[in-house]
Write a protein that holds these residues in place. Sequence first.
Motif, PDB file in Angstrom:
ATOM      1  N   ILE A 106     -35.583 -66.914 -74.854  1.00 54.01           N
ATOM      2  CA  ILE A 106     -36.419 -65.802 -75.330  1.00 54.01           C
ATOM      3  C   ILE A 106     -37.891 -66.084 -75.052  1.00 54.01           C
ATOM      4  O   ILE A 106     -38.415 -67.141 -75.372  1.00 54.01           O
ATOM      5  CB  ILE A 106     -36.189 -65.548 -76.836  1.00 54.01           C
ATOM      6  CG1 ILE A 106     -34.743 -65.107 -77.064  1.00 54.01           C
ATOM      7  CG2 ILE A 106     -37.166 -64.510 -77.380  1.00 54.01           C
ATOM      8  CD1 ILE A 106     -34.336 -65.036 -78.525  1.00 54.01           C
ATOM      9  N   LYS A 107     -38.531 -65.094 -74.437  1.00 57.24           N
ATOM     10  CA  LYS A 107     -39.953 -65.116 -74.073  1.00 57.24           C
ATOM     11  C   LYS A 107     -40.277 -66.114 -72.961  1.00 57.24           C
ATOM     12  O   LYS A 107     -41.435 -66.359 -72.656  1.00 57.24           O
ATOM     13  CB  LYS A 107     -40.846 -65.328 -75.294  1.00 57.24           C
ATOM     14  CG  LYS A 107     -40.761 -64.151 -76.264  1.00 57.24           C
ATOM     15  CD  LYS A 107     -41.724 -64.248 -77.377  1.00 57.24           C
ATOM     16  CE  LYS A 107     -43.009 -63.647 -77.204  1.00 57.24           C
ATOM     17  NZ  LYS A 107     -43.540 -62.465 -76.985  1.00 57.24           N
ATOM     18  N   CYS A 108     -39.258 -66.689 -72.337  1.00 54.19           N
ATOM     19  CA  CYS A 108     -39.454 -67.562 -71.170  1.00 54.19           C
ATOM     20  C   CYS A 108     -38.908 -66.847 -69.941  1.00 54.19           C
ATOM     21  O   CYS A 108     -39.601 -66.590 -68.992  1.00 54.19           O
ATOM     22  CB  CYS A 108     -38.722 -68.883 -71.340  1.00 54.19           C
ATOM     23  SG  CYS A 108     -39.356 -69.879 -72.691  1.00 54.19           S
ATOM     24  N   LYS A 109     -37.612 -66.582 -70.006  1.00 55.53           N
ATOM     25  CA  LYS A 109     -36.885 -65.843 -68.978  1.00 55.53           C
ATOM     26  C   LYS A 109     -37.084 -66.435 -67.580  1.00 55.53           C
ATOM     27  O   LYS A 109     -37.386 -65.737 -66.635  1.00 55.53           O
ATOM     28  CB  LYS A 109     -37.266 -64.372 -69.032  1.00 55.53           C
ATOM     29  CG  LYS A 109     -36.155 -63.460 -68.556  1.00 55.53           C
ATOM     30  CD  LYS A 109     -36.376 -62.025 -68.923  1.00 55.53           C
ATOM     31  CE  LYS A 109     -37.317 -61.326 -67.996  1.00 55.53           C
ATOM     32  NZ  LYS A 109     -37.364 -59.894 -68.178  1.00 55.53           N
ATOM     33  N   ASN A 148     -37.021 -59.654 -72.589  1.00 61.09           N
ATOM     34  CA  ASN A 148     -37.565 -61.010 -72.707  1.00 61.09           C
ATOM     35  C   ASN A 148     -36.477 -62.090 -72.802  1.00 61.09           C
ATOM     36  O   ASN A 148     -36.709 -63.179 -73.307  1.00 61.09           O
ATOM     37  CB  ASN A 148     -38.517 -61.116 -73.899  1.00 61.09           C
ATOM     38  CG  ASN A 148     -37.834 -61.003 -75.251  1.00 61.09           C
ATOM     39  OD1 ASN A 148     -36.637 -60.770 -75.361  1.00 61.09           O
ATOM     40  ND2 ASN A 148     -38.620 -61.161 -76.300  1.00 61.09           N
ATOM     41  N   ALA A 183     -41.858 -65.339 -67.508  1.00 61.47           N
ATOM     42  CA  ALA A 183     -42.925 -64.769 -68.326  1.00 61.47           C
ATOM     43  C   ALA A 183     -44.190 -65.599 -68.104  1.00 61.47           C
ATOM     44  O   ALA A 183     -44.114 -66.814 -67.907  1.00 61.47           O
ATOM     45  CB  ALA A 183     -42.531 -64.792 -69.791  1.00 61.47           C
ATOM     46  N   ASP A 226     -46.419 -66.805 -69.976  1.00 62.06           N
ATOM     47  CA  ASP A 226     -46.622 -67.903 -70.921  1.00 62.06           C
ATOM     48  C   ASP A 226     -45.306 -68.634 -71.233  1.00 62.06           C
ATOM     49  O   ASP A 226     -45.128 -69.221 -72.294  1.00 62.06           O
ATOM     50  CB  ASP A 226     -47.287 -67.406 -72.195  1.00 62.06           C
ATOM     51  CG  ASP A 226     -46.568 -66.233 -72.832  1.00 62.06           C
ATOM     52  OD1 ASP A 226     -45.589 -65.723 -72.233  1.00 62.06           O
ATOM     53  OD2 ASP A 226     -46.961 -65.816 -73.934  1.00 62.06           O
ATOM     54  N   ALA A 227     -44.388 -68.619 -70.277  1.00 68.55           N
ATOM     55  CA  ALA A 227     -43.058 -69.217 -70.461  1.00 68.55           C
ATOM     56  C   ALA A 227     -43.126 -70.690 -70.841  1.00 68.55           C
ATOM     57  O   ALA A 227     -42.384 -71.143 -71.711  1.00 68.55           O
ATOM     58  CB  ALA A 227     -42.225 -69.041 -69.206  1.00 68.55           C
ATOM     59  N   TRP A 261     -43.775 -71.034 -74.501  1.00 63.16           N
ATOM     60  CA  TRP A 261     -42.672 -70.595 -75.346  1.00 63.16           C
ATOM     61  C   TRP A 261     -41.422 -71.463 -75.200  1.00 63.16           C
ATOM     62  O   TRP A 261     -40.573 -71.479 -76.086  1.00 63.16           O
ATOM     63  CB  TRP A 261     -42.312 -69.145 -75.032  1.00 63.16           C
ATOM     64  CG  TRP A 261     -43.250 -68.192 -75.670  1.00 63.16           C
ATOM     65  CD1 TRP A 261     -44.280 -67.536 -75.067  1.00 63.16           C
ATOM     66  CD2 TRP A 261     -43.271 -67.798 -77.035  1.00 63.16           C
ATOM     67  NE1 TRP A 261     -44.934 -66.748 -75.986  1.00 63.16           N
ATOM     68  CE2 TRP A 261     -44.326 -66.893 -77.194  1.00 63.16           C
ATOM     69  CE3 TRP A 261     -42.497 -68.121 -78.143  1.00 63.16           C
ATOM     70  CZ2 TRP A 261     -44.629 -66.309 -78.423  1.00 63.16           C
ATOM     71  CZ3 TRP A 261     -42.787 -67.541 -79.363  1.00 63.16           C
ATOM     72  CH2 TRP A 261     -43.844 -66.643 -79.484  1.00 63.16           C
ATOM     73  N   LYS A 316     -36.333 -68.708 -82.033  1.00 62.30           N
ATOM     74  CA  LYS A 316     -37.116 -67.530 -81.678  1.00 62.30           C
ATOM     75  C   LYS A 316     -36.387 -66.213 -81.913  1.00 62.30           C
ATOM     76  O   LYS A 316     -37.012 -65.152 -81.911  1.00 62.30           O
ATOM     77  CB  LYS A 316     -37.523 -67.606 -80.199  1.00 62.30           C
ATOM     78  CG  LYS A 316     -38.395 -68.784 -79.869  1.00 62.30           C
ATOM     79  CD  LYS A 316     -38.782 -68.788 -78.411  1.00 62.30           C
ATOM     80  CE  LYS A 316     -37.747 -69.504 -77.586  1.00 62.30           C
ATOM     81  NZ  LYS A 316     -38.170 -69.647 -76.182  1.00 62.30           N
ATOM     82  N   HIS A 333     -38.469 -62.748 -82.246  1.00 65.77           N
ATOM     83  CA  HIS A 333     -38.945 -62.406 -80.908  1.00 65.77           C
ATOM     84  C   HIS A 333     -37.933 -61.768 -79.970  1.00 65.77           C
ATOM     85  O   HIS A 333     -38.301 -61.320 -78.887  1.00 65.77           O
ATOM     86  CB  HIS A 333     -39.518 -63.660 -80.240  1.00 65.77           C
ATOM     87  CG  HIS A 333     -40.643 -64.259 -81.014  1.00 65.77           C
ATOM     88  ND1 HIS A 333     -41.891 -63.680 -81.103  1.00 65.77           N
ATOM     89  CD2 HIS A 333     -40.704 -65.376 -81.765  1.00 65.77           C
ATOM     90  CE1 HIS A 333     -42.669 -64.418 -81.863  1.00 65.77           C
ATOM     91  NE2 HIS A 333     -41.974 -65.455 -82.287  1.00 65.77           N
ATOM     92  N   SER A 392     -35.845 -59.117 -78.116  1.00 66.20           N
ATOM     93  CA  SER A 392     -35.976 -57.694 -77.866  1.00 66.20           C
ATOM     94  C   SER A 392     -34.643 -57.138 -77.358  1.00 66.20           C
ATOM     95  O   SER A 392     -34.027 -57.726 -76.465  1.00 66.20           O
ATOM     96  CB  SER A 392     -37.052 -57.419 -76.809  1.00 66.20           C
ATOM     97  OG  SER A 392     -37.041 -56.062 -76.415  1.00 66.20           O
TER      98      SER A 392
END
Length: 114
Positions: A10-13, A31, A88, A90-91, A94, A100, A104, A106
């Motif tokens: 999550i939020k890295c992908k 995400n 992402a 900022d991966a 995160w 997460k 976080h 989605s």
Amino acid sequence: MTYLVVDACIKCKYTDCVEVCPVDCFYEGENFLVIDPEECIDCGVCEPECPAEAIVPDTEDTSDGKWLKINSEYAAKWPNITVRKDPAPDADDWSQVKNKFDEHFSTKPGTGDE
């Protein structure tokens, strides 16, 4: 056995895993990525490719099967992804954050192979 994507994604992908999958069983959310457990052939080539260590065998799922349920549900809703994309922005920040999912995750789909 199948492989599952867990909340470390999550939020890295990162999509290094997608590129090596011989059966194209990854699906993209806004995400997060998931693996379709019905399509996964259990080859395991994706697991070492994930920089966030977000891919695990289903034997490492929670006792209630949380990640199997999430991967199955969203693989049916999100578009297939077969090509590598940039992670992402900022991966790296995160990738070390734990737990997460609740704050976080989605449910929105990603763009797939567009």
